[in-house]
Design an enzyme around this catalytic site. Structure first.
Site, PDB file in Angstrom:
ATOM      1  N   CYS A   2      34.990 -39.406 -14.682  1.00  0.00           N
ATOM      2  CA  CYS A   2      36.017 -40.437 -14.505  1.00  0.00           C
ATOM      3  C   CYS A   2      37.147 -40.253 -15.529  1.00  0.00           C
ATOM      4  O   CYS A   2      36.908 -39.829 -16.653  1.00  0.00           O
ATOM      5  CB  CYS A   2      35.416 -41.819 -14.692  1.00  0.00           C
ATOM      6  SG  CYS A   2      34.055 -42.134 -13.581  1.00  0.00           S
ATOM      7  N   ARG A  27      40.344 -33.820 -13.385  1.00  0.00           N
ATOM      8  CA  ARG A  27      38.964 -34.081 -13.819  1.00  0.00           C
ATOM      9  C   ARG A  27      38.009 -34.214 -12.640  1.00  0.00           C
ATOM     10  O   ARG A  27      36.808 -34.088 -12.810  1.00  0.00           O
ATOM     11  CB  ARG A  27      38.915 -35.379 -14.642  1.00  0.00           C
ATOM     12  CG  ARG A  27      39.484 -35.248 -16.019  1.00  0.00           C
ATOM     13  CD  ARG A  27      39.444 -36.577 -16.717  1.00  0.00           C
ATOM     14  NE  ARG A  27      38.088 -36.980 -17.034  1.00  0.00           N
ATOM     15  CZ  ARG A  27      37.507 -36.829 -18.205  1.00  0.00           C
ATOM     16  NH1 ARG A  27      38.161 -36.275 -19.182  1.00  0.00           N
ATOM     17  NH2 ARG A  27      36.275 -37.231 -18.423  1.00  0.00           N
ATOM     18  N   TRP A  75      34.660 -40.991 -10.365  1.00  0.00           N
ATOM     19  CA  TRP A  75      33.815 -39.949  -9.792  1.00  0.00           C
ATOM     20  C   TRP A  75      32.479 -40.639  -9.558  1.00  0.00           C
ATOM     21  O   TRP A  75      31.763 -40.957 -10.505  1.00  0.00           O
ATOM     22  CB  TRP A  75      33.691 -38.782 -10.763  1.00  0.00           C
ATOM     23  CG  TRP A  75      33.055 -37.559 -10.202  1.00  0.00           C
ATOM     24  CD1 TRP A  75      33.685 -36.545  -9.534  1.00  0.00           C
ATOM     25  CD2 TRP A  75      31.674 -37.186 -10.279  1.00  0.00           C
ATOM     26  NE1 TRP A  75      32.777 -35.573  -9.183  1.00  0.00           N
ATOM     27  CE2 TRP A  75      31.537 -35.936  -9.622  1.00  0.00           C
ATOM     28  CE3 TRP A  75      30.543 -37.780 -10.831  1.00  0.00           C
ATOM     29  CZ2 TRP A  75      30.324 -35.284  -9.508  1.00  0.00           C
ATOM     30  CZ3 TRP A  75      29.325 -37.128 -10.714  1.00  0.00           C
ATOM     31  CH2 TRP A  75      29.227 -35.887 -10.054  1.00  0.00           C
ATOM     32  N   ASN A 101      33.781 -45.005 -18.014  1.00  0.00           N
ATOM     33  CA  ASN A 101      33.329 -43.639 -17.748  1.00  0.00           C
ATOM     34  C   ASN A 101      31.937 -43.525 -18.348  1.00  0.00           C
ATOM     35  O   ASN A 101      31.742 -43.870 -19.512  1.00  0.00           O
ATOM     36  CB  ASN A 101      34.292 -42.639 -18.418  1.00  0.00           C
ATOM     37  CG  ASN A 101      33.873 -41.195 -18.217  1.00  0.00           C
ATOM     38  OD1 ASN A 101      33.033 -40.896 -17.371  1.00  0.00           O
ATOM     39  ND2 ASN A 101      34.465 -40.310 -18.999  1.00  0.00           N
ATOM     40  N   GLY A 102      30.958 -43.080 -17.545  1.00  0.00           N
ATOM     41  CA  GLY A 102      29.592 -42.965 -18.044  1.00  0.00           C
ATOM     42  C   GLY A 102      28.619 -43.619 -17.080  1.00  0.00           C
ATOM     43  O   GLY A 102      28.993 -43.946 -15.945  1.00  0.00           O
ATOM     44  N   GLU A 487      29.171 -15.041 -12.149  1.00  0.00           N
ATOM     45  CA  GLU A 487      30.413 -15.797 -12.301  1.00  0.00           C
ATOM     46  C   GLU A 487      31.307 -15.643 -11.067  1.00  0.00           C
ATOM     47  O   GLU A 487      31.914 -16.614 -10.598  1.00  0.00           O
ATOM     48  CB  GLU A 487      31.139 -15.328 -13.579  1.00  0.00           C
ATOM     49  CG  GLU A 487      32.491 -15.944 -13.855  1.00  0.00           C
ATOM     50  CD  GLU A 487      32.486 -17.468 -13.990  1.00  0.00           C
ATOM     51  OE1 GLU A 487      31.407 -18.073 -14.026  1.00  0.00           O
ATOM     52  OE2 GLU A 487      33.579 -18.043 -14.014  1.00  0.00           O
ATOM     53  N   LYS A 491      32.541 -18.756  -8.756  1.00  0.00           N
ATOM     54  CA  LYS A 491      33.948 -19.020  -8.453  1.00  0.00           C
ATOM     55  C   LYS A 491      34.133 -19.149  -6.947  1.00  0.00           C
ATOM     56  O   LYS A 491      34.810 -20.048  -6.460  1.00  0.00           O
ATOM     57  CB  LYS A 491      34.869 -17.899  -8.965  1.00  0.00           C
ATOM     58  CG  LYS A 491      35.074 -17.806 -10.432  1.00  0.00           C
ATOM     59  CD  LYS A 491      35.908 -18.905 -11.050  1.00  0.00           C
ATOM     60  CE  LYS A 491      35.095 -20.079 -11.477  1.00  0.00           C
ATOM     61  NZ  LYS A 491      34.434 -20.078 -12.746  1.00  0.00           N
ATOM     62  N   GLU A 494      32.437 -22.489  -5.556  1.00  0.00           N
ATOM     63  CA  GLU A 494      32.947 -23.804  -5.945  1.00  0.00           C
ATOM     64  C   GLU A 494      34.310 -24.127  -5.364  1.00  0.00           C
ATOM     65  O   GLU A 494      34.604 -25.295  -5.115  1.00  0.00           O
ATOM     66  CB  GLU A 494      32.899 -24.038  -7.459  1.00  0.00           C
ATOM     67  CG  GLU A 494      33.799 -23.216  -8.307  1.00  0.00           C
ATOM     68  CD  GLU A 494      33.636 -23.524  -9.803  1.00  0.00           C
ATOM     69  OE1 GLU A 494      33.193 -24.615 -10.157  1.00  0.00           O
ATOM     70  OE2 GLU A 494      33.980 -22.654 -10.616  1.00  0.00           O
ATOM     71  N   HIS A 510      14.359  -6.543  -3.738  1.00  0.00           N
ATOM     72  CA  HIS A 510      13.197  -7.434  -3.830  1.00  0.00           C
ATOM     73  C   HIS A 510      13.399  -8.723  -3.029  1.00  0.00           C
ATOM     74  O   HIS A 510      12.701  -9.702  -3.257  1.00  0.00           O
ATOM     75  CB  HIS A 510      12.909  -7.764  -5.294  1.00  0.00           C
ATOM     76  CG  HIS A 510      12.573  -6.559  -6.113  1.00  0.00           C
ATOM     77  ND1 HIS A 510      11.397  -5.861  -5.965  1.00  0.00           N
ATOM     78  CD2 HIS A 510      13.303  -5.889  -7.043  1.00  0.00           C
ATOM     79  CE1 HIS A 510      11.395  -4.826  -6.797  1.00  0.00           C
ATOM     80  NE2 HIS A 510      12.539  -4.822  -7.458  1.00  0.00           N
ATOM     81  N   LYS A 609      35.955 -31.575 -13.673  1.00  0.00           N
ATOM     82  CA  LYS A 609      36.239 -30.570 -14.694  1.00  0.00           C
ATOM     83  C   LYS A 609      35.275 -30.697 -15.867  1.00  0.00           C
ATOM     84  O   LYS A 609      34.797 -29.716 -16.402  1.00  0.00           O
ATOM     85  CB  LYS A 609      37.681 -30.733 -15.176  1.00  0.00           C
ATOM     86  CG  LYS A 609      38.096 -29.768 -16.260  1.00  0.00           C
ATOM     87  CD  LYS A 609      38.195 -28.364 -15.713  1.00  0.00           C
ATOM     88  CE  LYS A 609      38.486 -27.335 -16.763  1.00  0.00           C
ATOM     89  NZ  LYS A 609      38.110 -25.974 -16.306  1.00  0.00           N
TER      90      LYS A 609
HETATM   91  O1  M6R Z   1      33.068 -27.709 -20.246  1.00  0.00           O
HETATM   92  P1  M6R Z   1      31.882 -26.815 -20.080  1.00  0.00           P
HETATM   93  O2  M6R Z   1      32.182 -25.393 -20.353  1.00  0.00           O
HETATM   94  O3  M6R Z   1      30.687 -27.300 -20.847  1.00  0.00           O
HETATM   95  O4  M6R Z   1      31.517 -26.923 -18.549  1.00  0.00           O
HETATM   96  C1  M6R Z   1      30.384 -26.315 -18.030  1.00  0.00           C
HETATM   97  C2  M6R Z   1      30.430 -26.289 -16.528  1.00  0.00           C
HETATM   98  O5  M6R Z   1      30.457 -27.591 -16.022  1.00  0.00           O
HETATM   99  C3  M6R Z   1      31.645 -25.526 -16.008  1.00  0.00           C
HETATM  100  O6  M6R Z   1      31.689 -24.231 -16.513  1.00  0.00           O
HETATM  101  C4  M6R Z   1      31.606 -25.454 -14.461  1.00  0.00           C
HETATM  102  O7  M6R Z   1      30.545 -24.666 -14.046  1.00  0.00           O
HETATM  103  C5  M6R Z   1      32.944 -24.941 -13.922  1.00  0.00           C
HETATM  104  N1  M6R Z   1      33.331 -25.707 -12.788  1.00  0.00           N
HETATM  105  C6  M6R Z   1      32.892 -23.525 -13.509  1.00  0.00           C
HETATM  106  O8  M6R Z   1      34.076 -23.071 -12.953  1.00  0.00           O
END
Ligand code: M6R
Length: 614
Positions: A2, A27, A75, A101-102, A487, A491, A494, A510, A609
């Site tokens: 949030c 965010r 959120w 937020n929380g 990674e 990408k 997501e 495997h 984010k």
């Molecule tokens: O802020 P952080 O690096 O701790 O965040 C960790 C993950 O939430 C973050 O890397 C997430 O996987 C991203 N959306 C990846 O692109």
């Protein structure tokens, strides 16, 4: 998660709140709302979807000026995505408004008690209990009511509260969810994240857990939850408006991919010693004895930061011969991890420095006596403040939800740390020099990789992926490039919503090989290195099953031209540095596929984010 904005003493309250919310859109959120107190009247409005909906529809008729105002992007956690569940939440008499937020973990108990006392709830959220609780405890001092209510809450919160009975007061309280206060001439602003207040003031105070702030037009006071006054630590905010502007880029993700040469230069800036065979890490604060006596390193992170950690493991074990364990923060926090205080260094990697799981794991390992070290991007974030020492990546504000420049900067930071520890141990000056030379060449090499014709090649591949209505992807890599495969897959999934899995290339046989047919694109990272021939075997196995191969290899290697369906080349660098280059085309591929599918690249569905809740 949030987003929170609030202000007192600002002339154009409405505009400030809307522009603040817009700056926090990255965010991740599903609904938004605001409350303004004007002429002793509290007005509020809410909308589902974009802040734009709030701006042009729901909040159009709100007062533009007000003595105080608060605004929120939600959120969803407790309760679905509805207007009723959007914040602010009001008490029964519509005098008090709260944004939060929380997660309030004991909200069901609190709600049951309040309901038994006759309180009627209008939403399904945990936040609404805060509004009713404050109302119940409110006599004539809003700050006191918020303080008492906060003491009853379990879980995490960053809250802002206003009341029509005290139109010149805004109260903030924090426990586990970030809040920053900006102090200006005759005004005070609050936000969950600095981008919302950049340009208004550069004097800030980062709230700590267990603190309550009462801001009035003529100043502010900070207390603990036990009412002890605290002297605030006001700091300069070193962020410029340009850092959050898109410029000529259509999306933040593309901008941030292009930011990488500059970001990595910033990570290294001032840290390479003039002799070129050692580094200087001011914030590391590890003594030579501590570095020499290290027997194990534990790296803890989530998501993309976890992938950077894994590259760190490969580099540290290869170059320092210190065993490294890479842990998912979410798992570690609920295990009973073994910590040997004198022998271990626990490194916590987080772009935001606010990830709830990473923070909880940090607190748990600290409690067990571990020496902790942070690698964070956001200066003054909670993780950065709670570790014993650390290293900022200085990659600049990362706004796109899909992390790009933070990842490469984390890898560079890990390399710097490797050299720092290595030179205190037995790393040769030649090894350090070679690594430093290779790292210093990376910004220039990435720059070359972002040339127009190279982008066009990746766009062609992306067009092909979209034209084939691709629904699955496999990413394979080995050694230093195995985490890059993970990674690349993250990408892709997501932001393009295409299912993608990353695997160590040799593991394909495997299991995942069963998936391969002419519809399955397989990205294989195959630089010319010690295991290139082995990866070539994997490529042959994929082609034998009619798989569609997109190969990433080193410039000058033409062997793959006749075997792979697409070949992307990257400059040759020493193996540990290679991930900094091989990841770039994978970031671009994911970006172009998502963009060509017409998706919200910077705001992918369901994602935030900064993941500040469990
Ligand atoms: O802020 P952080 O690096 O701790 O965040 C960790 C993950 O939430 C973050 O890397 C997430 O996987 C991203 N959306 C990846 O692109």
């Amino acid at each position: 998660m949030c987003g929170i904005v609030g202000c007192i003493g600002i002339e154009d309250t409405w505009n400030f709140l809307i522009s603040g919310l817009k700056r926090l859109e990255y965010r991740g959120y599903d609904s938004a709302g605001m409350a303004i107190v004007h002429d002793h009247q509290l007005s509020s409005c809410k909308a589902v979807g974009e802040v734009h909906n709030l701006e042009v529809e729901s909040c159009e008729s709100m007062p533009r000026r007000g003595s105080v105002g608060i605004a929120h992007t939600r959120w969803a956690t407790n309760g679905g995505v509805t207007v009723k569940n959007a914040h602010p939440h009001l008490d029964g008499s519509n005098e008090i408004a709260v944004i939060h937020n929380g997660i309030v973990e004991n909200y069901e108990i609190l709600r049951a008690v309040l309901e038994s006392e006759g309180v009627e709830f209008r939403s399904e959220t945990d936040t609404e209990v805060i509004a009713h609780l404050i109302s119940k405890l409110y006599e004539d001092d809003l700050t006191e009511a918020v303080r008492l209510a906060a003491k009853e809450l379990r879980g995490t919160f960053g809250i802002l509260v206003v009341s029509s009975r005290e139109p010149d007061t805004i109260v903030a309280a924090r426990m586990g969810s970030p809040l920053v206060m900006g102090i200006g001439d005759g005004f005070t602003v609050f936000a969950s994240d600095t981008p919302a207040i950049i340009g208004r003031t550069n004097q800030v105070m980062y709230m700590n857990d267990g603190e309550v702030v009462c801001a009035r037009r003529d100043g502010y006071r900070v207390y603990t939850l036990d009412k002890t006054p605290i002297s605030p630590k006001v700091e300069a905010l070193d962020q410029k408006l340009e850092s959050i502007e898109l410029g000529d880029f259509p999306h933040y993700m593309l901008k941030e991919i292009f930011d990488q040469p500059q970001a990595l230069s910033m990570t290294m800036r001032g840290r390479i010693r003039p002799e070129g065979n050692d580094v200087h890490l001011g914030g590391a604060r590890l003594t030579v004895d501590e570095m020499r006596s290290l027997k194990r390193i534990i790296i803890v992170a989530c998501g993309t930061s976890w992938h950077a950690s894994l590259i760190g493991k490969y580099i540290i074990e290869d170059l320092l011969r210190i065993p490294v364990e890479v842990e998912y923060a979410s798992e570690l926090r609920y295990r009973n991890p073994i910590v040997r205080p004198g022998d271990d260094l626990a490194i916590f990697i987080s772009q935001s420095g606010e990830t709830a799981d990473t923070l909880a794991a940090l607190r748990e390992l600290k409690r067990k006596g571990a020496r902790t070290f942070g690698i964070c991007n956001v200066v003054n974030s909670t993780i950065a403040r709670e570790v014993h020492s650390g290293l900022y990546t200085h990659a600049g504000i990362e706004i796109g939800v899909a992390s790009t420049k933070a990842f490469t900067a984390q890898v560079v930071a890990l390399m710097l740390l490797t050299i720092h520890i290595g030179r205190a141990r037995d790393m040769s000056s030649f090894m350090a020099e070679d690594l430093i030379d290779a790292m210093q060449a990376v910004p220039r090499l990435i720059d070359q990789m972002l040339a127009k014709e190279r982008l066009e090649q990746i766009q062609t591949i992306a067009r092909d992926v979209v034209a084939r209505s691709t629904r699955n992807f496999l990413y394979l890599g080995r050694g230093f490039n195995f985490p890059v495969a993970l990674e690349g897959a993250l990408k892709m999934k997501e932001i393009s919503y295409i299912h993608a899995e990353g695997y160590p290339a040799a593991e394909m046989k495997h299991g995942p090989i069963a998936l391969i047919d002419e519809e399955m694109p397989v990205v294989v990272i195959a630089p010319r290195d010690r295991i290139y021939d082995k990866v070539m075997n994997n490529i042959q196995q994929i082609k034998a099953r009619k798989g569609h191969v997109i190969a990433v290899t080193t410039e000058g290697n033409t062997e793959l031209d006749t075997i792979a369906d697409h070949v992307i080349t990257v400059p040759q660098v020493m193996a540990p540095v290679m991930p900094l280059l091989t990841v770039v085309p994978l970031q671009l591929l994911a970006y172009y596929v998502a963009d060509m599918k017409g998706l919200e690249v910077d705001k992918p569905r369901n994602l935030a984010k900064s993941v500040t809740v469990e």
